[in-house]
Motif scaffolding. Structure first.
Motif, PDB file in Angstrom:
ATOM      1  N   GLU A 419       0.962  -1.345   0.048  1.00 10.69           N
ATOM      2  CA  GLU A 419      -0.196   0.053  -0.062  1.00 10.69           C
ATOM      3  C   GLU A 419       0.877   1.242  -0.042  1.00 10.69           C
ATOM      4  OE1 GLU A 419      -4.044   1.469   0.310  1.00 10.69           O
ATOM      5  OE2 GLU A 419      -3.064  -0.541  -0.171  1.00 10.69           O
ATOM      6  N   ARG A 420       0.764   2.119  -0.943  1.00  6.61           N
ATOM      7  CA  ARG A 420       1.387   3.214  -0.992  1.00  6.61           C
ATOM      8  C   ARG A 420       0.446   4.513  -1.072  1.00  6.61           C
ATOM      9  NH1 ARG A 420       3.329   4.996  -5.147  1.00  6.61           N
ATOM     10  NH2 ARG A 420       5.520   5.670  -4.554  1.00  6.61           N
ATOM     11  N   PHE A 421       0.662   5.473   0.051  1.00  6.41           N
ATOM     12  CA  PHE A 421      -0.327   6.737   0.553  1.00  6.41           C
ATOM     13  C   PHE A 421       0.374   8.027  -0.008  1.00  6.41           C
ATOM     14  CE2 PHE A 421      -0.586   3.256   3.344  1.00  6.41           C
ATOM     15  CZ  PHE A 421      -1.934   3.304   3.545  1.00  6.41           C
ATOM     16  N   ARG A 422      -0.094   8.533  -1.311  1.00 11.77           N
ATOM     17  CA  ARG A 422       0.227   9.703  -2.012  1.00 11.77           C
ATOM     18  C   ARG A 422      -0.087  10.787  -0.994  1.00 11.77           C
ATOM     19  NH1 ARG A 422      -0.478   8.100  -8.075  1.00 11.77           N
ATOM     20  NH2 ARG A 422      -2.724   7.740  -7.285  1.00 11.77           N
ATOM     21  N   GLY A 423      -1.253  10.741  -0.441  1.00 11.95           N
ATOM     22  CA  GLY A 423      -2.000  11.706   0.472  1.00 11.95           C
ATOM     23  C   GLY A 423      -2.689  11.222   1.266  1.00 11.95           C
ATOM     24  N   LEU A 424      -2.907  11.997   2.901  1.00 11.01           N
ATOM     25  CA  LEU A 424      -3.814  11.393   3.664  1.00 11.01           C
ATOM     26  C   LEU A 424      -5.199  12.367   3.857  1.00 11.01           C
ATOM     27  CD1 LEU A 424      -1.128  10.491   6.385  1.00 11.01           C
ATOM     28  CD2 LEU A 424      -2.389   8.855   4.570  1.00 11.01           C
ATOM     29  N   GLU A 425      -6.181  12.156   4.176  1.00 16.23           N
ATOM     30  CA  GLU A 425      -7.432  12.908   4.116  1.00 16.23           C
ATOM     31  C   GLU A 425      -7.221  13.501   5.501  1.00 16.23           C
ATOM     32  OE1 GLU A 425     -12.297  12.399   4.887  1.00 16.23           O
ATOM     33  OE2 GLU A 425     -11.006  10.660   3.827  1.00 16.23           O
ATOM     34  N   GLY A 426      -7.084  14.741   5.185  1.00 21.79           N
ATOM     35  CA  GLY A 426      -7.308  15.876   6.452  1.00 21.79           C
ATOM     36  C   GLY A 426      -6.351  16.830   6.104  1.00 21.79           C
ATOM     37  N   GLU A 427      -5.724  17.449   7.357  1.00 21.87           N
ATOM     38  CA  GLU A 427      -4.667  18.648   7.176  1.00 21.87           C
ATOM     39  C   GLU A 427      -3.438  18.286   7.762  1.00 21.87           C
ATOM     40  OE1 GLU A 427      -6.576  21.953   8.678  1.00 21.87           O
ATOM     41  OE2 GLU A 427      -8.564  21.776   7.864  1.00 21.87           O
ATOM     42  N   ASP A 428      -2.551  18.983   7.424  1.00 22.45           N
ATOM     43  CA  ASP A 428      -1.429  19.144   8.002  1.00 22.45           C
ATOM     44  C   ASP A 428      -0.450  20.238   7.499  1.00 22.45           C
ATOM     45  OD1 ASP A 428       1.080  18.391   5.545  1.00 22.45           O
ATOM     46  OD2 ASP A 428      -0.717  17.307   5.293  1.00 22.45           O
ATOM     47  N   GLN A 429       0.506  20.834   8.436  1.00 21.65           N
ATOM     48  CA  GLN A 429       1.272  21.968   8.258  1.00 21.65           C
ATOM     49  C   GLN A 429       2.346  21.813   8.781  1.00 21.65           C
ATOM     50  OE1 GLN A 429      -1.423  22.209  10.540  1.00 21.65           O
ATOM     51  NE2 GLN A 429      -2.943  22.519   9.095  1.00 21.65           N
ATOM     52  N   ARG A 430       3.674  22.461   8.143  1.00 21.07           N
ATOM     53  CA  ARG A 430       5.076  22.426   8.290  1.00 21.07           C
ATOM     54  C   ARG A 430       5.784  23.553   8.175  1.00 21.07           C
ATOM     55  NH1 ARG A 430       8.427  22.167   4.960  1.00 21.07           N
ATOM     56  NH2 ARG A 430       7.425  21.246   3.393  1.00 21.07           N
ATOM     57  N   PHE A 431       6.336  23.948   9.198  1.00 27.01           N
ATOM     58  CA  PHE A 431       7.247  25.285   9.324  1.00 27.01           C
ATOM     59  C   PHE A 431       8.806  24.613   9.201  1.00 27.01           C
ATOM     60  CE2 PHE A 431      10.112  28.178  11.475  1.00 27.01           C
ATOM     61  CZ  PHE A 431      10.033  29.252  10.543  1.00 27.01           C
ATOM     62  N   THR A 432       9.733  25.015   8.278  1.00 30.32           N
ATOM     63  CA  THR A 432      11.182  24.793   8.273  1.00 30.32           C
ATOM     64  C   THR A 432      11.966  25.835   8.263  1.00 30.32           C
ATOM     65  OG1 THR A 432      10.545  22.670   6.963  1.00 30.32           O
ATOM     66  CG2 THR A 432      12.566  23.538   6.707  1.00 30.32           C
ATOM     67  N   ALA A 433      13.126  25.734   8.781  1.00 31.49           N
ATOM     68  CA  ALA A 433      13.996  26.905   8.836  1.00 31.49           C
ATOM     69  C   ALA A 433      15.442  26.082   8.712  1.00 31.49           C
ATOM     70  CB  ALA A 433      13.967  27.708   9.873  1.00 31.49           C
ATOM     71  N   GLU A 434      16.224  26.669   7.784  1.00 30.39           N
ATOM     72  CA  GLU A 434      17.547  26.006   7.608  1.00 30.39           C
ATOM     73  C   GLU A 434      18.867  27.046   7.314  1.00 30.39           C
ATOM     74  OE1 GLU A 434      19.066  22.229   4.912  1.00 30.39           O
ATOM     75  OE2 GLU A 434      17.729  23.471   4.142  1.00 30.39           O
ATOM     76  N   THR A 435      19.700  26.908   7.812  1.00 35.03           N
ATOM     77  CA  THR A 435      20.829  27.682   7.552  1.00 35.03           C
ATOM     78  C   THR A 435      22.168  26.871   7.159  1.00 35.03           C
ATOM     79  OG1 THR A 435      22.278  29.580   8.166  1.00 35.03           O
ATOM     80  CG2 THR A 435      21.419  27.829  10.040  1.00 35.03           C
ATOM     81  N   GLU A 436      22.769  27.528   6.258  1.00 34.44           N
ATOM     82  CA  GLU A 436      24.071  26.755   5.889  1.00 34.44           C
ATOM     83  C   GLU A 436      25.307  27.739   5.696  1.00 34.44           C
ATOM     84  OE1 GLU A 436      24.294  23.639   2.279  1.00 34.44           O
ATOM     85  OE2 GLU A 436      24.955  25.430   1.508  1.00 34.44           O
ATOM     86  N   TRP A 437      26.463  27.380   6.261  1.00 41.09           N
ATOM     87  CA  TRP A 437      27.638  28.051   6.053  1.00 41.09           C
ATOM     88  C   TRP A 437      28.762  27.165   5.442  1.00 41.09           C
ATOM     89  CZ3 TRP A 437      32.653  27.134   7.612  1.00 41.09           C
ATOM     90  CH2 TRP A 437      33.681  28.039   7.680  1.00 41.09           C
ATOM     91  N   LYS A 438      29.500  27.625   4.342  1.00 43.49           N
ATOM     92  CA  LYS A 438      30.547  26.949   3.746  1.00 43.49           C
ATOM     93  C   LYS A 438      31.545  28.108   3.212  1.00 43.49           C
ATOM     94  CE  LYS A 438      28.250  26.955  -0.892  1.00 43.49           C
ATOM     95  NZ  LYS A 438      27.725  25.951  -1.655  1.00 43.49           N
ATOM     96  N   ARG A 439      32.929  27.587   3.349  1.00 48.53           N
ATOM     97  CA  ARG A 439      34.092  28.164   2.910  1.00 48.53           C
ATOM     98  C   ARG A 439      35.045  27.426   2.183  1.00 48.53           C
ATOM     99  NH1 ARG A 439      38.203  31.574   6.770  1.00 48.53           N
ATOM    100  NH2 ARG A 439      39.428  32.619   5.214  1.00 48.53           N
ATOM    101  N   THR A 440      35.660  28.116   1.063  1.00 51.82           N
ATOM    102  CA  THR A 440      36.490  26.949   0.333  1.00 51.82           C
ATOM    103  C   THR A 440      37.946  27.502   0.504  1.00 51.82           C
ATOM    104  OG1 THR A 440      34.788  26.785  -1.567  1.00 51.82           O
ATOM    105  CG2 THR A 440      37.203  26.531  -2.097  1.00 51.82           C
ATOM    106  N   PHE A 441      38.932  26.694   0.597  1.00 54.69           N
ATOM    107  CA  PHE A 441      40.155  26.877   0.977  1.00 54.69           C
ATOM    108  C   PHE A 441      41.061  26.282  -0.173  1.00 54.69           C
ATOM    109  CE2 PHE A 441      38.427  26.928   5.232  1.00 54.69           C
ATOM    110  CZ  PHE A 441      38.642  28.207   5.658  1.00 54.69           C
ATOM    111  N   ILE A 442      41.820  26.907  -0.750  1.00 51.97           N
ATOM    112  CA  ILE A 442      42.843  26.357  -1.898  1.00 51.97           C
ATOM    113  C   ILE A 442      43.909  26.097  -1.148  1.00 51.97           C
ATOM    114  CG2 ILE A 442      43.748  26.616  -4.373  1.00 51.97           C
ATOM    115  CD1 ILE A 442      40.802  26.672  -3.958  1.00 51.97           C
ATOM    116  N   ILE A 443      44.517  24.663  -0.933  1.00 52.90           N
ATOM    117  CA  ILE A 443      45.935  24.139  -0.543  1.00 52.90           C
ATOM    118  C   ILE A 443      46.854  24.211  -1.625  1.00 52.90           C
ATOM    119  CG2 ILE A 443      46.763  22.216   0.817  1.00 52.90           C
ATOM    120  CD1 ILE A 443      44.550  23.668   2.066  1.00 52.90           C
TER     121      ILE A 443
END
Length: 761
Positions: A419-443
């Motif tokens: 059984e595969r469920f592509r969507g459920l009856e009812g409601e859902d909510q999601r709040f997502t916050a994401e942060t990323e830091w990166k730095r490049t060094f040349i050796i």
């Protein structure tokens, strides 16, 4: 004068209601007050008594931007008239050229007569007339005139256009802003096909004029033959509308309308259509097309710019049933899935904002509209930000996503007992916050190291029914939170190898990401991360899931090799090959999921399948690409996409082979192998034949095919196309269709159905 007369014929081609493309004002005399005449000739005779100047032999005159050459020119100072004879060529300031045997005009080229004239305009149209006359500075009269467009004549003077318009008399009135054609006929292949005793149309100064447009034609399997008569209504400078009445031999009378309004900030388009079907029984039984008689739709689309950075709008459709617009092939509304949405967007130098609300129309023949009822009503907000200044020497970015989904009916199905469920009856909510830091060094030595730190947090609210039959552990909580911390390091070592005739860059790449296990893996609704294909394009992604509802957890390493080469003979090469390794923790792709998103993906084991991509571009026009996923144990091919194409002067062709091995848990119980081909051949000047075939190898069936032929010399375009699509589920009302198009440059188009192929330009 004659240049203006030349383009005066342009509206005669039945483009009655649209703004005319003729630019008569550019051809009107506009002599500067301080204009001086420059004259060159072999002989000049000045008669002081009669005040006449006669020049003969290789005469050249330049006056106020007008340039004339002739064998003889006579100018009377008393009458102010110029009489030119013998192989006359007059080039106007706008670039139009006039050829004549005799020209008698005033000295400012405003009024006069021309005999045996021929005009070539800057837009490569031509006009010839026995004679022409301009009267009272406002009326142009052409006698025995012929008009045509001839783009190929610019490079081939011997080319003959397939069509032209002949008129006994053409009168362009500058006071009433009209063009009157008397005894005009349109000829194709030298044969008259349309005769117009009298036709009066607006001239170029009338930008928009109410009236009938070109008729349209169509023919499809279940609708029959149809003729469309559109009427254009110029309501105001900022509003207009088009109403189209179509008679269909099998279904009766279809009425369509489109209302357009422009505002200072944008525009709005309102469309409607309706029909009372004469023969619903023509359609397949037990479909919505056969059950409905009164059918219609209303669509609204708007786009507004608040300022250079902010915009909002909407695109919505309401129809009487779920298949009307597709069945009657209403332009822009005939897709299988229509996305109704309203949006607000903003774009800054280093940030972006996008907020949208969605509702999805599924156009199929199901009378119960089950597929549409299972679709979600969604609201999504996305915000991205990049810090303007380096943070600790690196780049800092942030993302915010808010998604709210509501569904009135559960969307699930069973494949081989799973059984595969592509969507459920009812409601859902999601709040997502994401942060990323990166730095490049040349050796020293060329090694590139990029450390990365990322943090993400989610808050999820759930008010859905439990997925009965789900093999995983779905949460019972109404609200949950989860987080993910990632520390990563990427190493690249580009190696440049160059010869006198080629250059090659070989770049080994290795990535390591350390992170905890995914929280609530498979226990939360999955709306936006259902589609997943592991290949070379996402091998080096930090999070390989396609959306926010799933998070890749556990430690992982990605290793591969990238190659780019340029050969001196014009060949270009590119390739990627690699593998991904699960190092520790819980493998997110091996955990259960409502749609089994990681199953049979090639990432569910500790050692992933091998993924490759190879591409080549040849100077001869040949291009090729291969993308494959190989089983990590026996190297059997699990997924393949191979394309070979050629684009030359006479040939254009492409063949694509797609093979996807069975993924029973993911919902694909059988192998899928398909070949798509498309080709076009230009077999003579301006003539081409084209076609396409899609073949299902496993079922030994041609699922789609079509063929067409076209003539296009840039002035005349003729095309006829036949297309057929296999429809085993009876979701398409018309399995086959015939389309044709006849277009005359500067005049307009006559269309019958659709003449485009998706696989060819």
């Amino acid at each position: 004068m004659t240049g203006a007369a030349a383009l005066a014929l342009l509206p005669a081609g039945m483009t009655i209601a649209h703004a005319q493309s003729a630019r008569l004002d550019a051809l009107q005399p506009n002599m500067p007050a301080d204009a001086k005449m420059l004259l060159s000739a072999n002989e000049l005779v000045y008669n002081r008594d009669s005040e006449r100047v006669i020049v003969r032999g290789a005469v050249q005159i330049n006056y106020g931007g007008y340039q004339m050459v002739a064998q003889q020119v006579e100018y009377s100072q008393k009458t102010g008239r110029i009489v030119a004879t013998g192989e006359i060529e007059l080039i106007e300031p706008g670039g139009n050229k006039i050829y004549a045997d005799k020209m008698d005009v005033t000295d400012n080229f405003a009024d006069g007569f021309i005999e045996t004239m021929r005009v070539e305009t800057t837009d490569l149209t031509k006009l010839a007339a026995v004679n022409g006359e301009r009267r009272n500075g406002e009326e142009i009269i052409l006698n025995q005139a012929v008009y045509t467009a001839c783009t190929p004549c610019a490079v081939d003077p011997n080319h003959r256009s397939l069509w032209h318009i002949k008129a006994q008399r053409i009168i362009q009135n500058g006071r009433t802003h009209t063009v009157r054609l008397e005894n005009a006929r349109f000829e194709l292949f030298g044969k008259p096909i349309v005769y117009l005793p009298v036709l009066e149309v607006p001239d170029h100064t009338v930008k928009r004029k109410s009236g009938f447009l070109f008729p349209g034609f169509r023919y499809t399997q279940k609708l029959g033959a149809g003729v469309s008569i559109p009427y254009y209504w110029a309501i105001s400078p900022s509003m207009d509308a088009t109403v189209t009445a179509t008679g269909l031999t099998r279904q009766g009378f279809l009425l369509e309308g489109e209302f357009r309004q422009r505002f200072e900030m944008g525009q709005h388009v309102l469309r409607f259509a309706g029909i009372s079907q004469a023969s619903p029984q023509t359609f397949t039984a037990d479909t919505v097309d056969a059950q409905e008689r009164e059918r219609g739709m209303i669509g609204s689309k708007a786009d507004f710019k608040i300022n250079p950075r902010w915009a909002f709008g909407w695109d919505v459709l309401v129809q009487s049933d779920n298949n009307f617009s597709k069945t009657y092939e209403l332009s822009t509304f005939d897709g299988t899935t229509l996305t109704n949405q309203a949006y607000l967007t903003g774009l800054g130098k280093r940030n972006s904002f996008d907020m949208r609300a969605f509702y999805f129309d599924i156009q199929d023949a199901d009378p119960d509209s089950l597929a549409e009822k299972q679709q979600a009503v969604a609201q999504v907000l996305d915000y991205q930000y990049t810090a303007p200044e380096p943070v600790l020497g690196g780049e800092l970015t942030a993302k915010v996503n808010v998604t709210a989904v509501e569904r009135s009916r559960q969307d699930s199905y069973t494949v081989l007992g799973v059984e595969r469920f592509r969507g459920l009856e009812g409601e859902d909510q999601r709040f997502t916050a994401e942060t990323e830091w990166k730095r490049t060094f040349i050796i020293p030595g060329g090694l590139s190291l990029t450390p990365l730190l990322a943090a993400r947090g989610d808050a999820v609210g759930i008010s859905t029914d439990q997925p009965l039959g789900y093999t995983g552990d779905f949460t019972n909580d109404d609200a949950v939170t989860r987080g993910m911390l990632t520390a990563g390091l990427e190493a690249r070592y580009p190696i440049l190898m160059a010869t006198a005739n080629s250059s090659h860059i070989l770049e080994p790449i290795a990535q390591v990401y350390l992170r905890p296990n995914e929280q609530y893996a498979g226990a939360l609704p999955n709306e936006d991360a259902q589609s997943f294909v592991f290949d070379a394009t996402n091998l080096f992604e930090r999070d390989k899931f396609s959306g926010f509802d799933r998070i890749e957890g556990g430690s992982r390493a990605n290793v591969g090799l990238r190659y780019t080469g340029t050969l001196g003979n014009g060949y270009g090469l590119r390739a990627i090959a690699g593998q991904s390794f699960h190092l520790g923790g819980v493998n997110s792709f091996a955990t259960d999921d409502l749609v089994k998103v990681g199953a049979d993906s090639g990432l569910e084991t500790d050692r992933s399948d091998y993924v490759t991509m190879i591409g080549i571009d040849a100077p001869s026009g040949i291009t090729g690409s291969f993308s494959g996923r190989f089983d990590e144990q026996d190297l059997s091919l699990r997924r393949t996409d191979a394309t070979l194409g050629y684009e030359g002067i006479q040939w254009q062709s492409a063949i694509t082979y797609t093979s996807i091995k069975a993924q029973p848990t993911y919902g694909s119980p059988t192998d899928q192998d398909e070949i798509q081909t498309a080709a076009a051949w230009r077999f003579r000047d301006y003539w081409s034949v084209f076609g396409q075939v899609t073949y299902d190898i496993n079922n030994d069936t041609v699922t789609r095919n079509g063929i067409g032929i076209t003539y296009d010399d840039q002035d005349t375009l003729f095309s006829i196309v036949y297309q057929n699509e296999r429809d085993p589920d009876d979701v398409v009302a018309n399995d086959w269709s015939i389309g044709a198009r006849l277009s005359f440059r500067t005049l307009g188009d006559i269309n019958i159905g659709d003449t485009t192929f998706d696989d060819l330009n």
